[in-house]
Enzyme design. Sequence first.
Site, PDB file in Angstrom:
ATOM      1  N   CYS A 153      -4.288  -1.580  -1.852  1.00 33.54           N
ATOM      2  CA  CYS A 153      -4.435  -0.145  -2.095  1.00 33.54           C
ATOM      3  C   CYS A 153      -5.453   0.007  -3.219  1.00 33.54           C
ATOM      4  O   CYS A 153      -5.251  -0.515  -4.320  1.00 33.54           O
ATOM      5  CB  CYS A 153      -3.087   0.436  -2.515  1.00 33.54           C
ATOM      6  N   ASN A 154      -6.539   0.694  -2.923  1.00 38.57           N
ATOM      7  CA  ASN A 154      -7.584   0.869  -3.934  1.00 38.57           C
ATOM      8  C   ASN A 154      -7.100   1.720  -5.094  1.00 38.57           C
ATOM      9  O   ASN A 154      -7.488   1.509  -6.240  1.00 38.57           O
ATOM     10  CB  ASN A 154      -8.805   1.532  -3.307  1.00 38.57           C
ATOM     11  N   THR A 155      -6.262   2.712  -4.780  1.00 39.32           N
ATOM     12  CA  THR A 155      -5.775   3.618  -5.817  1.00 39.32           C
ATOM     13  C   THR A 155      -4.940   2.847  -6.830  1.00 39.32           C
ATOM     14  O   THR A 155      -5.124   2.978  -8.044  1.00 39.32           O
ATOM     15  CB  THR A 155      -4.936   4.744  -5.174  1.00 39.32           C
TER      16      THR A 155
ATOM     17  N   GLU B  74      -2.671   8.212   8.661  1.00 38.43           N
ATOM     18  CA  GLU B  74      -1.206   8.107   8.769  1.00 38.43           C
ATOM     19  C   GLU B  74      -0.721   8.747  10.081  1.00 38.43           C
ATOM     20  O   GLU B  74       0.289   8.352  10.631  1.00 38.43           O
ATOM     21  CB  GLU B  74      -0.520   8.806   7.574  1.00 38.43           C
TER      22      GLU B  74
ATOM     23  N   CYS C 264     -10.932   2.863   0.195  1.00 43.35           N
ATOM     24  CA  CYS C 264      -9.525   3.202   0.423  1.00 43.35           C
ATOM     25  C   CYS C 264      -9.130   2.441   1.670  1.00 43.35           C
ATOM     26  O   CYS C 264      -9.865   2.459   2.665  1.00 43.35           O
ATOM     27  CB  CYS C 264      -9.367   4.702   0.637  1.00 43.35           C
ATOM     28  N   THR C 265      -7.994   1.749   1.616  1.00 43.97           N
ATOM     29  CA  THR C 265      -7.649   0.869   2.745  1.00 43.97           C
ATOM     30  C   THR C 265      -7.293   1.641   4.020  1.00 43.97           C
ATOM     31  O   THR C 265      -7.203   1.057   5.085  1.00 43.97           O
ATOM     32  CB  THR C 265      -6.504  -0.084   2.357  1.00 43.97           C
ATOM     33  N   HIS C 266      -7.079   2.939   3.888  1.00 43.23           N
ATOM     34  CA  HIS C 266      -6.866   3.746   5.102  1.00 43.23           C
ATOM     35  C   HIS C 266      -8.179   3.952   5.868  1.00 43.23           C
ATOM     36  O   HIS C 266      -8.165   4.159   7.080  1.00 43.23           O
ATOM     37  CB  HIS C 266      -6.310   5.126   4.741  1.00 43.23           C
TER      38      HIS C 266
ATOM     39  N   TYR D 134      -0.957   8.361  -2.607  1.00 45.04           N
ATOM     40  CA  TYR D 134      -1.065   7.984  -4.012  1.00 45.04           C
ATOM     41  C   TYR D 134      -2.314   8.629  -4.640  1.00 45.04           C
ATOM     42  O   TYR D 134      -2.400   8.800  -5.845  1.00 45.04           O
ATOM     43  CB  TYR D 134      -1.221   6.468  -4.156  1.00 45.04           C
ATOM     44  N   GLY D 135      -3.285   8.936  -3.788  1.00 46.71           N
ATOM     45  CA  GLY D 135      -4.609   9.339  -4.260  1.00 46.71           C
ATOM     46  C   GLY D 135      -4.633  10.594  -5.105  1.00 46.71           C
ATOM     47  O   GLY D 135      -5.542  10.804  -5.896  1.00 46.71           O
TER      48      GLY D 135
ATOM     49  N   ASP E  58       0.869  -1.176   0.000  1.00 49.67           N
ATOM     50  CA  ASP E  58       0.000   0.000   0.000  1.00 49.67           C
ATOM     51  C   ASP E  58       0.910   1.231   0.000  1.00 49.67           C
ATOM     52  O   ASP E  58       2.126   1.123   0.151  1.00 49.67           O
ATOM     53  CB  ASP E  58      -0.888  -0.006   1.263  1.00 49.67           C
ATOM     54  N   SER E  59       0.282   2.405  -0.126  1.00 49.97           N
ATOM     55  CA  SER E  59       1.066   3.639  -0.081  1.00 49.97           C
ATOM     56  C   SER E  59       1.568   3.936   1.329  1.00 49.97           C
ATOM     57  O   SER E  59       2.449   4.776   1.503  1.00 49.97           O
ATOM     58  CB  SER E  59       0.194   4.800  -0.558  1.00 49.97           C
TER      59      SER E  59
HETATM   60  N1  DGL Z   1      -4.703   3.356   0.962  1.00 46.15           N
HETATM   61  C1  DGL Z   1      -4.696   3.686  -0.406  1.00 46.15           C
HETATM   62  C2  DGL Z   1      -5.992   3.331  -1.088  1.00 46.15           C
HETATM   63  O1  DGL Z   1      -6.583   2.335  -0.720  1.00 46.15           O
HETATM   64  C3  DGL Z   1      -4.066   4.971  -0.859  1.00 46.15           C
HETATM   65  C4  DGL Z   1      -4.249   6.206  -0.068  1.00 46.15           C
HETATM   66  C5  DGL Z   1      -3.344   7.290  -0.613  1.00 46.15           C
HETATM   67  O2  DGL Z   1      -2.133   7.061  -0.599  1.00 46.15           O
HETATM   68  O3  DGL Z   1      -3.833   8.332  -1.076  1.00 46.15           O
HETATM   69  O4  DGL Z   1      -6.434   3.966  -2.000  1.00 46.15           O
END
Ligand code: DGL
Length: 268
Positions: A73-75, A152, A184-186, A42-43, A10-11
């Site tokens: 990571c969804n992105t 984060e 988003c996994t966050h 990453y978003g 993931d990011s």
């Molecule tokens: N956790 C990531 C996702 O699922 C990326 C979040 C990010 O880095 O912007 O999209």
Amino acid sequence: MDQRPIGVFDSGVGGLTVVREIMEQLPDEEIIYFGDTARVPYGSKSKETVTKYSKQIIRFLMTKNIKAIIIACNTASSNSLEEVQKTFDIPIIGVVEPGALMASSITKNNRVGIIGTEATIRSQSYENAIKKHNKDIQTFSLSCPLFVPLAEEGWTNNEVAYLVAKKYLEHFHAKEIDTLVLGCTHYPLLKDVIQEVIGENVCLINPALEVAKELKELLLLRDGLRHPSQSPRHSFYVSDNTTKFEQIAAIALKKSIPHAIKIDIERY
Ligand code: DGL
């Protein structure tokens, strides 16, 4: 039986919500995690940049003799899955398709909300995947970029997180959704705040549950489960800032982790 580990990336810390679920459903599997803490988020980045990062990380993970990769990571799943599946000769699972499947089977009124990063929402990956399962489902999407730095930072359940969630989720007020995809996994790290703001009647979808299930099916199919003779020794790698990562990881996984190792991902 296959004793090799699973690579997960993931990011940043978000992918740990997927690791948590893999540990729950596949406790004998060994995990090598990479969090790109130097380049998060990453978003807000382009498809090309996210794909370049994903390829570098997969090249790094492949030096660890892994048997499969989870893009937690969804992105990256939304923007790069197809390309990396074509490029690398290893099973790679993303998080979007499993999340879409869950959402479409859970909604009763066919009105589904999706929250994710700008790049995930822009890609329309969830809309397309959900409509593939049921074309009658109406989707309502919103990017919530501030949830990522909050996660984060470990600010997942305080008044700042609550105010940010309130401001964002107003968007869904008149939409009558009964299901909301945490795309988003966050975001599962902010689950309590999101649930409180959106209300008890809306079912939150954490794609990680289905991802772990899909991984289990894949390993079973290939006779690739790890023999439980030795307990797994997980490893965590980051591209920056190990201390903060270890702190958040301990909260996300509800146990302390071995020291994270910092690597130079640009070399791969
Ligand atoms: N956790 C990531 C996702 O699922 C990326 C979040 C990010 O880095 O912007 O999209």
